[in-house]
Design an enzyme around this catalytic site. Structure first.
Site, short mmCIF file in Angstrom:
data_model
loop_
_atom_site.label_atom_id
_atom_site.label_comp_id
_atom_site.label_asym_id
_atom_site.label_seq_id
_atom_site.Cartn_x
_atom_site.Cartn_y
_atom_site.Cartn_z
N SER A 141 -15.06 -102.13 -7.71
CA SER A 141 -13.72 -102.58 -8.75
C SER A 141 -13.73 -101.03 -9.82
CB SER A 141 -13.17 -103.18 -9.12
OG SER A 141 -12.47 -103.18 -10.39
N TYR A 154 -15.47 -109.67 -15.67
CA TYR A 154 -14.90 -109.27 -14.41
C TYR A 154 -15.79 -108.22 -13.88
CZ TYR A 154 -12.93 -108.09 -10.52
OH TYR A 154 -12.00 -107.04 -8.92
N1 LIG Z 1 -6.68 -106.83 -5.92
C1 LIG Z 1 -7.19 -105.77 -6.92
O1 LIG Z 1 -6.57 -105.55 -7.97
C2 LIG Z 1 -8.50 -105.19 -6.91
C3 LIG Z 1 -9.02 -104.22 -7.75
C4 LIG Z 1 -10.35 -104.39 -7.63
C5 LIG Z 1 -11.57 -104.59 -7.33
N2 LIG Z 1 -10.75 -105.43 -5.82
C6 LIG Z 1 -11.87 -106.36 -5.29
O2 LIG Z 1 -11.29 -106.88 -3.88
C7 LIG Z 1 -12.24 -107.87 -3.47
C8 LIG Z 1 -10.96 -108.74 -2.66
O3 LIG Z 1 -9.88 -108.82 -2.99
P1 LIG Z 1 -8.81 -108.87 -3.78
O4 LIG Z 1 -8.15 -108.54 -4.06
O5 LIG Z 1 -8.01 -109.24 -1.73
O6 LIG Z 1 -8.22 -110.89 -3.43
P2 LIG Z 1 -7.79 -111.69 -3.25
O7 LIG Z 1 -6.96 -112.29 -2.06
O8 LIG Z 1 -7.94 -112.68 -3.66
O9 LIG Z 1 -9.03 -111.99 -1.58
C9 LIG Z 1 -10.07 -112.75 -2.27
C10 LIG Z 1 -11.31 -112.96 -0.82
O10 LIG Z 1 -11.92 -113.82 -1.50
C11 LIG Z 1 -12.13 -114.52 -0.88
N3 LIG Z 1 -13.13 -115.57 -1.11
C12 LIG Z 1 -13.36 -116.12 -2.83
N4 LIG Z 1 -14.46 -117.14 -2.86
C13 LIG Z 1 -14.96 -116.54 -1.99
C14 LIG Z 1 -16.57 -117.52 -1.21
N5 LIG Z 1 -17.12 -118.24 -2.46
N6 LIG Z 1 -17.00 -117.77 -0.07
C15 LIG Z 1 -15.92 -116.68 0.68
N7 LIG Z 1 -14.87 -116.01 0.69
C16 LIG Z 1 -14.18 -116.25 -1.40
C17 LIG Z 1 -10.60 -115.23 -0.63
O11 LIG Z 1 -11.41 -116.56 0.24
P3 LIG Z 1 -11.33 -117.81 0.53
O12 LIG Z 1 -10.52 -118.60 -0.69
O13 LIG Z 1 -10.08 -118.03 1.78
O14 LIG Z 1 -12.86 -118.37 0.65
C18 LIG Z 1 -10.45 -114.53 0.04
O15 LIG Z 1 -9.84 -114.04 1.22
C19 LIG Z 1 -12.21 -108.96 -4.45
O16 LIG Z 1 -14.36 -107.87 -4.47
C20 LIG Z 1 -12.24 -107.61 -5.58
O17 LIG Z 1 -13.10 -108.32 -6.85
C21 LIG Z 1 -9.79 -106.20 -5.82
#
Ligand SMILES: NC(=O)c1ccc[n+]([C@@H]2O[C@H](COP(=O)([O-])OP(=O)(O)OC[C@H]3O[C@@H](n4cnc5c(N)ncnc54)[C@H](OP(=O)(O)O)[C@@H]3O)[C@@H](O)[C@H]2O)c1
Length: 243
Positions: A141, A154
């Site tokens: 991130s 975080y």
């Molecule tokens: N969105 C942003 O602004 C942003 C910015 C910087 C970094 N990121 C990073 O990008 C990555 C993806 O996030 P996103 O933004 O796409 O959010 P998201 O839509 O909430 O997706 C998160 C994913 O992680 C999975 N997950 C959560 N806990 C889990 C577990 N215990 N085991 C397996 N899977 C799990 C969820 O699936 P289930 O709940 O179905 O398990 C979901 O598929 C993360 O690492 C996040 O920190 C996002």
């Protein structure tokens, strides 16, 4: 081999960045294995990709459990023979001020964001070392480079992902290690925030956000390079964005 034909395992593919990445890589000819806890979402994704002629398998995985992640990778190997790339993408972000003492949420971030990435690395590293090739993509991130109020834990988890990835790169010159660091992306991340002020903070941030396909393209860029090119980090913010 760039993307076509590569076996790529993606955690956290039931929504957001993971889902968009699975769709893009499958479109580009990868054999994709997707994991998350919400298998209904994974099945829908698999059906959509299969309908477009893509090659995908889906399996439940909880990245906090080492044996579960190993089973996920073993499943990918059983289906496609090997894993060329793992995208350790699963993550959670229940933001709150430290003084709120939401210690269960701190633990969940540590378990998913750090332990989950380590479990992914442990599950693929022996085979990749034996073959002398492979790519590990860890989704960190902008929070791996800066800290904002309510984001202490975080961001700590993402600093950890950055450090683990850089150590992995230095120790394993035979492998490609990539950190992908998104800025604000419109996804479900943070939907579970329980602190009202942090919820408002995130809603304001999301007024200018990337869509998940922007991060999927960054991941595809790192994967599609020739084997002698290792993209070590990509930081992607919305134009003009601070986070
Ligand atoms: N969105 C942003 O602004 C942003 C910015 C910087 C970094 N990121 C990073 O990008 C990555 C993806 O996030 P996103 O933004 O796409 O959010 P998201 O839509 O909430 O997706 C998160 C994913 O992680 C999975 N997950 C959560 N806990 C889990 C577990 N215990 N085991 C397996 N899977 C799990 C969820 O699936 P289930 O709940 O179905 O398990 C979901 O598929 C993360 O690492 C996040 O920190 C996002």
């Amino acid at each position: 081999m760039t993307i076509k034909g590569k076996v790529i395992a993606i955690t956290g593919a039931s929504s957001g960045i993971g889902q968009a990445t699975a769709m893009l890589l499958a479109e580009r000819g990868a054999k994709v294995v997707v994991g998350a806890r919400r298998t209904d979402r994974l099945e829908k994704l698999a059906a959509a990709i299969t309908a477009k002629g893509g090659d995908i398998r889906a399996r439940a995985v909880d990245v906090t459990k080492r044996a579960d992640v190993q089973s996920f990778i073993d499943f990918a190997k059983a289906e496609f023979g090997r894993v060329d790339v793992i995208v350790n993408n699963a993550g959670v972000m229940p933001l709150s001020p430290l003084a709120e003492l939401k210690t269960d949420e701190w633990d969940r971030m540590i378990d998913v964001n750090i332990r989950g990435v380590l479990n992914g690395i442990a599950a693929v590293l022996p085979d990749m070392k034996a073959r002398g090739s492979g790519q590990i993509v860890n989704v960190a991130s902008v929070g791996a480079h800066m800290v904002a109020p309510t984001g202490a834990v975080y961001c700590a988890t993402k600093y950890a992902v950055w450090a683990i990835s850089d150590g992995l790169r230095q120790e394993n010159p035979d492998l490609r290690v990539t950190i992908v660091s998104p800025g604000v992306v419109a996804t479900e991340l943070g939907d579970d925030i329980s602190d009202p002020a942090a919820k408002t903070f995130l809603a304001d941030l999301r007024k200018s956000a990337l869509t998940p396909d922007a991060i999927a393209r960054a991941i595809a860029y790192a994967v599609e390079q020739p084997e002698d090119v290792s993209v070590n980090e990509v930081i992607v913010r919305p134009t003009g964005g601070v986070i």
